[in-house]
Scaffold this motif. Structure first.
Motif, short mmCIF file in Angstrom:
data_model
loop_
_atom_site.label_atom_id
_atom_site.label_comp_id
_atom_site.label_asym_id
_atom_site.label_seq_id
_atom_site.Cartn_x
_atom_site.Cartn_y
_atom_site.Cartn_z
N ASN A 82 21.78 32.09 34.50
CA ASN A 82 21.61 32.92 33.66
C ASN A 82 22.11 32.50 32.65
N ALA A 83 22.37 31.39 33.11
CA ALA A 83 23.10 30.66 31.03
C ALA A 83 22.09 30.39 29.70
N LEU A 84 23.57 31.65 29.02
CA LEU A 84 22.63 31.71 27.74
C LEU A 84 22.09 30.64 26.76
N SER A 85 21.13 30.03 27.38
CA SER A 85 20.16 29.26 25.86
C SER A 85 20.31 29.11 24.95
N GLN A 86 19.97 28.98 23.70
CA GLN A 86 19.21 29.32 23.00
C GLN A 86 17.68 30.18 23.11
N ALA A 87 17.23 30.07 23.74
CA ALA A 87 15.58 30.37 23.88
C ALA A 87 16.06 31.76 24.77
N MET A 88 17.09 31.81 25.32
CA MET A 88 17.55 33.52 26.33
C MET A 88 17.60 33.95 25.02
N LEU A 89 18.66 33.74 24.45
CA LEU A 89 19.48 34.91 23.08
C LEU A 89 18.25 34.67 22.54
N GLU A 90 17.32 33.98 21.90
CA GLU A 90 16.12 34.32 21.33
C GLU A 90 15.79 35.89 21.84
N ALA A 91 15.14 35.71 23.25
CA ALA A 91 14.85 36.05 23.93
C ALA A 91 15.03 37.67 23.38
N LEU A 92 16.59 37.59 24.27
CA LEU A 92 17.32 39.37 24.66
C LEU A 92 17.36 40.04 23.02
N LEU A 93 17.25 39.26 21.70
CA LEU A 93 17.71 39.66 20.70
C LEU A 93 16.62 40.25 20.52
N ALA A 94 15.18 39.77 20.23
CA ALA A 94 13.98 40.68 20.57
C ALA A 94 14.12 41.40 21.26
N GLU A 95 13.95 41.42 22.75
CA GLU A 95 14.13 42.85 23.27
C GLU A 95 14.70 44.23 22.90
N LEU A 96 16.39 43.53 22.58
CA LEU A 96 17.50 44.95 22.01
C LEU A 96 16.92 44.82 21.26
N GLN A 97 15.84 44.37 19.58
CA GLN A 97 15.95 44.93 18.68
C GLN A 97 15.02 45.89 18.30
N ALA A 98 13.75 45.16 19.68
CA ALA A 98 12.85 46.60 20.11
C ALA A 98 12.80 47.80 21.06
N ILE A 99 14.02 47.54 21.34
CA ILE A 99 14.45 48.72 22.01
C ILE A 99 15.21 50.03 21.18
N ALA A 100 15.71 48.93 20.31
CA ALA A 100 16.37 50.08 19.51
C ALA A 100 15.64 51.01 18.01
N ALA A 101 14.71 50.30 18.13
CA ALA A 101 13.24 50.95 17.72
C ALA A 101 12.79 52.16 18.94
N ASP A 102 13.06 52.32 19.76
CA ASP A 102 11.92 52.36 20.73
C ASP A 102 12.90 54.28 21.09
N LYS A 103 12.44 55.30 20.11
CA LYS A 103 13.44 56.37 20.67
C LYS A 103 12.71 57.22 22.22
N SER A 104 12.08 56.69 22.84
CA SER A 104 11.76 56.42 24.15
C SER A 104 12.70 55.75 25.37
N VAL A 105 13.38 55.73 24.40
CA VAL A 105 15.01 54.86 25.31
C VAL A 105 15.70 54.99 24.90
N ARG A 106 16.36 55.77 26.22
CA ARG A 106 18.08 56.14 26.38
C ARG A 106 19.40 55.83 26.28
N VAL A 107 18.98 54.81 27.62
CA VAL A 107 19.68 53.81 27.63
C VAL A 107 19.67 52.79 28.31
#
Length: 266
Positions: free
Chosen positions: A33-58
């Motif tokens: 699970n080394a943090l390649s550039q692509a993995m960091l970009e994918a992780l950032l995108a998922e986190l940004q999407a979740i931040a706007a998702d009020k159905s997600v509590r944790v």
């Protein structure tokens, strides 16, 4: 959670949602699970999407395979040996770390195996962390001639300065019990009990008011960067605003009526 992808077409980040909890799994098990550039970009995108998702509590951050995360992808870094690439990579990594802090939802690290270098940084930047008793932690860049400068930011904010600096200049591993003693993780349980312990923690958070959690998390991190007087002013203002929320009124009324509150998130 620990399944090995069948091919390189598998997503680098897997997301699974259940009962208000979004689990993001780093999904490069063959590369620990080394943090390649692509993995960091994918992780950032998922986190940004979740931040706007009020159905997600944790949010739970996990790793597939044997390791939680072994840090940056050294092979990728050696194959792109320019200062511009390094600057962009570390800026991206910093953006991911700050996204975790800026999320309205608490982020819980689920550490079942090793977490080294930027992987250890990832643990340090999560709001909470639950580790198995076989997990190990290190900031081992120094062993290859690279001081773990960016991991030092999170590490030094989790534990005592001398304890953090010792890890940074020796590259030595610490076990899960020591990581808990130093403040890097909250809880340590046997590996077979890890998911149950994470579930207990996330269920406890999900039972609370989402607006209170979001306001509290933002205040918690902002006041840490302030002087004592300014911190109290900030905290007082947040508490006053929180008291004006519908959830606070509902929570107090429910407490006095000896019933379970019904949160609206307002």
């Amino acid at each position: 959670m620990n399944a090995v992808p069948d091919s390189s077409t598998e997503p680098m980040i897997l997301r699974a949602d259940a009962e208000g909890v979004a689990t993001l799994t780093l999904n490069r098990p063959g590369q620990f699970n080394a943090l390649s550039q692509a993995m960091l970009e994918a992780l950032l995108a998922e986190l940004q999407a979740i931040a706007a998702d009020k159905s997600v509590r944790v949010v739970v951050l996990a790793g597939a395979g044997k390791a939680f995360c072994a840090g940056h992808d050294l092979k990728e870094m050696r194959g792109n040996h320019t200062k511009a690439f390094m600057q962009a990579l570390f800026r991206l990594c910093g953006k991911v770390m700050m996204q975790i802090v800026g999320m309205p939802q608490p982020v819980v690290a689920r550490i079942h195996g090793i977490a080294t270098a930027a992987g250890c940084q990832l643990v340090s930047m999560c709001d909470l962390a639950v580790a198995s008793d076989v997990a190990r932690f290190a900031v081992s860049g120094i062993n290859v001639g690279l001081f773990c400068a960016t991991p030092s930011v999170g590490l030094s904010r989790n534990m005592g300065r001398k304890e953090a600096f010792e890890m940074l200049v020796t590259g030595d591993f610490i076990d899960a019990a020591e990581a808990k003693r130093r403040g890097l993780v909250n809880r340590v349980v046997p590996l077979e009990a890890l998911d149950d312990e994470v579930a207990r923690l996330t269920a406890s958070i999900c039972a609370k008011s989402p607006v209170a959690i979001a306001m509290g998390k933002q205040m918690f991190y902002s006041q840490l960067e302030m002087g004592l007087d300014a911190a109290y002013q900030q905290a007082s203002e947040v508490m006053a605003c929180n008291m004006m929320c519908e959830d606070a009124a509902e929570g107090i009324d429910a407490f006095m009526a000896k019933r379970k509150p019904v949160w609206t998130g307002k």
